[in-house]
Design an enzyme around this catalytic site. Structure first.
Site, PDB file in Angstrom:
ATOM      1  N   CYS A 194      -1.010  14.959  -3.608  1.00 34.04           N
ATOM      2  CA  CYS A 194      -1.892  14.006  -4.292  1.00 34.04           C
ATOM      3  C   CYS A 194      -2.790  14.726  -5.294  1.00 34.04           C
ATOM      4  O   CYS A 194      -2.297  15.236  -6.292  1.00 34.04           O
ATOM      5  CB  CYS A 194      -2.685  13.186  -3.276  1.00 34.04           C
ATOM      6  SG  CYS A 194      -3.395  11.697  -4.014  1.00 34.04           S
TER       7      CYS A 194
ATOM      8  N   GLU B 151       1.604  13.195   4.853  1.00 31.29           N
ATOM      9  CA  GLU B 151       0.904  13.313   6.147  1.00 31.29           C
ATOM     10  C   GLU B 151       0.382  11.967   6.625  1.00 31.29           C
ATOM     11  O   GLU B 151      -0.024  11.828   7.778  1.00 31.29           O
ATOM     12  CB  GLU B 151      -0.232  14.344   6.038  1.00 31.29           C
ATOM     13  CG  GLU B 151      -1.518  13.883   5.364  1.00 31.29           C
ATOM     14  CD  GLU B 151      -1.443  13.833   3.832  1.00 31.29           C
ATOM     15  OE1 GLU B 151      -0.340  13.984   3.287  1.00 31.29           O
ATOM     16  OE2 GLU B 151      -2.490  13.619   3.191  1.00 31.29           O
TER      17      GLU B 151
ATOM     18  N   HIS C 119       1.050  10.687   0.008  1.00 36.57           N
ATOM     19  CA  HIS C 119       0.548  11.432   1.166  1.00 36.57           C
ATOM     20  C   HIS C 119       1.608  11.451   2.274  1.00 36.57           C
ATOM     21  O   HIS C 119       1.646  10.526   3.093  1.00 36.57           O
ATOM     22  CB  HIS C 119      -0.725  10.780   1.702  1.00 36.57           C
ATOM     23  CG  HIS C 119      -1.909  10.977   0.820  1.00 36.57           C
ATOM     24  ND1 HIS C 119      -2.700  12.099   0.874  1.00 36.57           N
ATOM     25  CD2 HIS C 119      -2.434  10.209  -0.164  1.00 36.57           C
ATOM     26  CE1 HIS C 119      -3.667  12.009  -0.015  1.00 36.57           C
ATOM     27  NE2 HIS C 119      -3.523  10.878  -0.670  1.00 36.57           N
TER      28      HIS C 119
END
Lengths: 201, 264
Positions: A84, A184, A182
């Site tokens: 990001c 994650e 993202h």
């Protein structure tokens, strides 16, 4: 399977570090924070996370003495992954708030996206073939940004298409990779992608 | 195309997840981190952690940290007690992806601007609890229990690239048997180019289906309902017609990731 410690996370105090470390644990990777220049030595993969605005983030990286270590690691061929805002920092420059010089590891600049904020889940589309990542074509990931990296088309592995306006969602130049979304925070798809990227040779 | 979102909301008081009735009465439900894990497993698009009693105590950093470390991979929105730039930074570093501000928009607009410039406006959300009185709408201040008129200055502040989205809360319908988000609130839109997250009384998938199709609605947040019904999230999402939202099958349990508790 517990793997060797090879992932370092650049800690410039602008990132969602706890989330990233937690997701890395889920795919069996220990990670350590990189707080100073010496910390780069022990890692083979360097992740630059990021939630925030570009100018402040670059200031924080400078103030924490982390620029040299990132550039040296890139030159040594270590895998650098920007997520990001971390992806944006890899670019040559950004126009977020004001013109600010970036790390210059990916050719291109960061610009305001004409379609405005991109918050939510989107399907990524393949631009160039990379065998181990083909399975992620048309999979959905979580995005949260309003600026985009305009890079060279040949570096773009996956892109997003919002109202017929395309922008890179994964970009790669040799050992440098930028991910706009993202992983994650993208549930199963994100974990699978992280696993793939960290385990590939 | 960017999908609209179904957000699972957890209301927290005294460190416990609670069922809230108009933010006046509460029933305990259990550990917030367990409920977050369930919402994550069931495939909501974001999780809203709404700590309603933080006030002057600052954000509940240990809670957000606990939730992040429990292996939740769904984006987390944190709300409660954020009063400074450092509060916002700490909450994000401990696991939140976005933060919500409310009272500082009244008290200190400069701090709100400072937070936005540091964490980026994409990570900042404003919450507006709305009171409906006849045809008039007011910003409800929980702390002082007063209704505040929307000033043009406040509207300009919010509209000027400060935040990414607005949570419009029909607080009087929150936890109420009177189903549905009131139409008076939906017609209220003095803010330029800002999308809404709707919260409060959106229990039935039928209501959600109608609301989420609205042009300026980017998400709906659902609280208690998701914890009380079997397969609630899946059924809820399935019943929303068209391709507005993400319906990809959630495979968390199938792929069998194991959470390793490494020693540092």
């Amino acid at each position: 399977m517990i793997r060797e410690l090879k992932v370092g996370i650049v800690n410039y105090k602008c990132g969602n570090i706890a989330s990233l470390q937690s997701s890395l644990k889920l795919v069996g990777h220990r990670s350590k924070l990189i707080n100073n220049d010496n910390d780069f030595l022990e890692h083979r993969i360097i992740i630059i996370p990021g939630v925030g605005a570009f100018p402040r983030a670059m200031d924080q990286i400078k103030e924490n003495g982390l620029i040299e270590g990132i550039l040296r690691s890139a030159k040594e061929g270590k895998k650098i992954i920007g997520i990001c805002l971390g992806m944006h920092l890899l670019a040559e420059k950004s126009y977020e708030f004001k013109e600010t010089k970036g790390l210059g590891l990916i050719e291109g600049s960061v610009n305001y996206f004409s379609e405005g904020l991109q918050v939510g889940w989107m399907r990524i589309e393949q631009n160039s073939k990379l065998k181990n990542l083909e399975k992620f074509n048309k999979k959905e990931f979580y995005f949260n940004h309003e600026y985009i990296l305009k890079g060279r088309d040949k570096d773009v592995l996956f892109y997003n298409n919002e109202n017929e306006k395309k922008y890179p969602s994964i970009i790669k130049n040799r050992n440098i990779m930028g991910i706009q979304f993202h992983p994650e925070k993208s549930q199963t798809n994100g974990l699978k992608l992280l696993s793939e990227l960290l385990d590939e040779n | 195309m960017i999908n609209k979102r179904v957000i699972g909301s957890i209301t927290i008081k005294n460190g416990l997840a609670v069922q809230s009735f108009g933010y006046k009465n509460y029933l305990p439900m259990g550990k917030p981190e367990i409920i977050a894990e369930n919402l994550d497993r069931w495939g909501v698009d974001e999780i809203l952690i709404n700590c309603v009693d933080r006030g002057e105590n600052g954000p509940d950093v240990s809670l957000i940290s606990k939730i992040a470390q429990s292996g939740v991979t769904t984006p987390l929105i944190y709300s409660g007690g954020i009063a400074t730039k450092n509060d916002a930074i700490e909450v994000i570093s401990k696991g939140a992806d976005r933060v919500v501000i409310d009272s500082i928009l009244h008290k200190n607009k400069n701090v709100a601007r400072e937070i936005s410039e540091f964490v980026g406006c994409q990570a900042l959300i404003a919450a507006i609890p709305i009171t409906v009185k006849g045809k008039s709408l007011f910003w409800y201040n929980y702390k002082d229990k007063e209704n505040i008129e929307f000033s043009q200055e406040l509207i300009n502040t919010i509209s000027n690239n400060l935040i990414s989205e607005l949570i419009l809360i029909d607080w009087e319908r929150e936890g109420s048997l009177k189903e549905s988000f009131r139409k008076e609130i939906l017609t209220f839109n003095p803010f330029k180019k800002i999308n809404f997250i709707l919260f409060g009384g959106i229990n039935s998938p039928k209501t959600a289906n109608n609301l989420i199709k609205m042009k300026n609605v980017s998400a709906i947040a659902v609280g208690n309902y998701f914890s009380y019904k079997e397969h609630a999230v899946q059924t809820y999402k399935k019943s929303i017609s068209g391709s507005f939202i993400r319906k990809e099958n959630y495979e968390y349990l199938k792929i069998g990731y194991t959470y390793y508790d490494f020693e540092d």
